[in-house]
Motif scaffolding. Sequence first.
Motif, mmCIF file in Angstrom:
data_model
loop_
_atom_site.group_PDB
_atom_site.id
_atom_site.type_symbol
_atom_site.label_atom_id
_atom_site.label_comp_id
_atom_site.label_asym_id
_atom_site.label_seq_id
_atom_site.Cartn_x
_atom_site.Cartn_y
_atom_site.Cartn_z
ATOM 1 N N ALA A 1 14.446 -25.757 5.242
ATOM 2 C CA ALA A 1 14.195 -26.857 6.185
ATOM 3 C C ALA A 1 15.259 -26.925 7.271
ATOM 4 N N PRO B 1 15.479 -29.869 9.753
ATOM 5 C CA PRO B 1 15.024 -31.107 10.382
ATOM 6 C C PRO B 1 15.918 -31.490 11.561
ATOM 7 N N SER C 1 16.666 -24.670 0.293
ATOM 8 C CA SER C 1 15.639 -25.052 1.253
ATOM 9 C C SER C 1 15.840 -24.350 2.595
#
Length: 96
Positions: A16, A18, A14
Motif C-alpha cells: 500500500a 496511501p 503491504s
Amino acid sequence: MAEDFQPGDRVRASRADPPHHLRVPRYVRGAVGTVVEQQGRHPVPDDRARGMDGEPQMVYAVRFAARELFGHGEHAVTVDIWQRHLERVEDEGTGR
C-alpha cells in the motif's frame, strides 16, 4: 482480524502507498521477510495520527534479507510492523 503470526513465519509487507502516513517503510513494501518475535499489542499510529481510535494490534519484529530489499548485501534489516500490514506467504509444497 487475521490470525497471529509466530516466529519463523514468512510474511509479506503491504504494498500500500496511501496519501497519508504509513508505518511501513517504503523500502520494505512488498518484500518478504521472517517474523522474529511478537512485540505485543499497540495502537496503530497511522490511525491515531488521523484522529481515529481503534483496537490495538499485534506488532511483529520482521527480518528482511538485504538481498530481498536492495538486491545485494549479506546483512539483514529488522523492522517493527503492525499486523494489518502483513500477509502470510505460503511456503511451496507445505500448504503453509
